[in-house]
Write a protein that holds these residues in place. Sequence first.
Motif, PDB file in Angstrom:
ATOM      1  N   VAL A 260      29.566  45.819  46.829  1.00  0.00           N
ATOM      2  CA  VAL A 260      28.085  45.567  45.876  1.00  0.00           C
ATOM      3  C   VAL A 260      29.048  44.354  45.011  1.00  0.00           C
ATOM      4  N   THR A 261      30.415  44.492  44.046  1.00  0.00           N
ATOM      5  CA  THR A 261      30.034  43.726  43.370  1.00  0.00           C
ATOM      6  C   THR A 261      31.649  43.093  43.521  1.00  0.00           C
ATOM      7  N   THR A 262      31.421  41.557  42.682  1.00  0.00           N
ATOM      8  CA  THR A 262      32.605  41.227  43.407  1.00  0.00           C
ATOM      9  C   THR A 262      33.226  40.765  41.857  1.00  0.00           C
ATOM     10  N   ASP A 263      33.022  40.993  40.903  1.00  0.00           N
ATOM     11  CA  ASP A 263      34.163  40.845  39.626  1.00  0.00           C
ATOM     12  C   ASP A 263      35.260  41.479  40.287  1.00  0.00           C
ATOM     13  N   ASP A 264      35.163  42.650  39.874  1.00  0.00           N
ATOM     14  CA  ASP A 264      36.426  44.251  40.036  1.00  0.00           C
ATOM     15  C   ASP A 264      36.475  44.256  41.532  1.00  0.00           C
ATOM     16  N   ARG A 265      36.341  43.648  42.454  1.00  0.00           N
ATOM     17  CA  ARG A 265      36.813  44.465  44.209  1.00  0.00           C
ATOM     18  C   ARG A 265      37.943  44.364  44.499  1.00  0.00           C
ATOM     19  N   ASP A 266      38.579  44.145  43.975  1.00  0.00           N
ATOM     20  CA  ASP A 266      40.046  44.172  44.144  1.00  0.00           C
ATOM     21  C   ASP A 266      40.288  45.788  43.825  1.00  0.00           C
ATOM     22  N   ASP A 267      40.110  45.698  42.285  1.00  0.00           N
ATOM     23  CA  ASP A 267      40.384  46.979  41.864  1.00  0.00           C
ATOM     24  C   ASP A 267      39.593  48.318  41.777  1.00  0.00           C
ATOM     25  N   LEU A 268      38.490  48.342  42.936  1.00  0.00           N
ATOM     26  CA  LEU A 268      37.727  49.167  42.784  1.00  0.00           C
ATOM     27  C   LEU A 268      38.625  49.409  44.418  1.00  0.00           C
ATOM     28  N   LEU A 269      38.305  48.822  45.351  1.00  0.00           N
ATOM     29  CA  LEU A 269      39.312  48.552  46.182  1.00  0.00           C
ATOM     30  C   LEU A 269      40.727  50.061  46.827  1.00  0.00           C
ATOM     31  N   ARG A 270      41.192  49.221  44.993  1.00  0.00           N
ATOM     32  CA  ARG A 270      42.783  50.259  45.293  1.00  0.00           C
ATOM     33  C   ARG A 270      42.878  50.967  44.681  1.00  0.00           C
TER      34      ARG A 270
END
Length: 451
Positions: free
Chosen positions: A408-418
């Motif tokens: 849903v978000t784009t700013d911290d997408r990679d951190d959330l997936l991690r």
Amino acid sequence: MGLTQSQLGKRALGSETDKSRISAIERGKVPNPHESTIKAIAEVLQISDDEIENCRYPDEAVVPKQVLDSLAARFGFSNPDADVDLKLSYLHKASEDLRALQERVEELDKNNTDLGETENRANEALAVGNFELADRELGILEVVQENNRTIREISKQAKIRFERGKTALLALDFPLAMQHFSVAADYFSAFDINRAAQTAYDAGNVMNKHGVRYGVDLLENAIAIANQSEGIWTKKANLRKWATVKNLSGTIFLDHAMRRQGSDKDELLQKAIGEFDLSLSFRESVHDACWAMVKNNLGVAYRERSKEEAGAAKKASLQKSYTATADALSVLKKPTNPEWWASANFNMGYTQQLRAVAVGGAEGLLFAREAEKHLNRCQKVFKRGNYATQWAQANGIAALVYGFKSGVTTDDRDDLLRIARSKIDGAIEAIDPALAPYLLKEAQLRKQSLS
């Protein structure tokens, strides 16, 4: 013993002083005269030492004849021609036997309340010579004592049988396990039907948990043994226990539904909801911890049903799941019921995660935050050290929450997936494949969905 009035009256009186002293004794003013008084009287009246000794131990019985005969008859002495000495001797021996009997009664198991109360009644009856009542109470004691001894032996046999049932489960011989569990319950049927019902209930619970842990379909066996307990704990005979069995039956249907698809799953979920509703039907005004856990289970059933639905129907089932689980959390508190409280928080977190996905977008993020909050709460109790499986399950759902947020978000997408991948990896690492292979497979599938 002092001199008797009849024997004092047989002697001629001496001086006026002596007459006064003797008269005082006869009038009862000196009911038990001192030895010096007796000697003074003996000198005046010239009473020999032998005669004094006879006065101390008169031939006449102190107990009136009518009382003596009544006592002797009460103790079973039926010879009307027996003299006083024989009756007294008999009563003396009977009193010794009575005391010995009371001592033997007192040696019975006083830790048993039933025995203790019956023992007291038996001893009271013995004390007043009511031997018919004493015999009845002792008869009750005999039966209770024998039953207790028998139940202790039966309990040992039933425990061995129950363990054989669990061994058969591990050997994947489910019919044999069912046979052992049924026999274990039947052991109690002639002595304690509640123990028989409890054993059957425990067996149904064990079989269902085994099926959940290993992903094995034990629906028919688990329901059959649970119904065996329901046959004893009927709604009429024991309403509260009946409701408990209904909750167990609902749980069995629910746990098996979670491993099925399509119409089979829907049918089992309907049965589960029906059983939970029946369990709750007698608790409408009793919102205790047990009521809360049935509510929690009902919430899980609606949550699982939502997975097979779409659109408005899906949202409606998720709303019912949320409402039922919220009811549970309104009663359950961490200090008093930590495990149940943590379980309800896990289920609320899972429901909110599904609502987040169903709604999507910014609105879905609100549900995702609620899900994260409840999952964090449950892990305050379900820690990895003591509750590895529950901790892993919470981490698995948390991984899905972070996965949703990353989409849903784009700013911290990679951190959330991690974070999501870290949580699912932790879940997989914590699950013991020997103890919960089905849950391990489920976690591995979730990891794939995050790729």
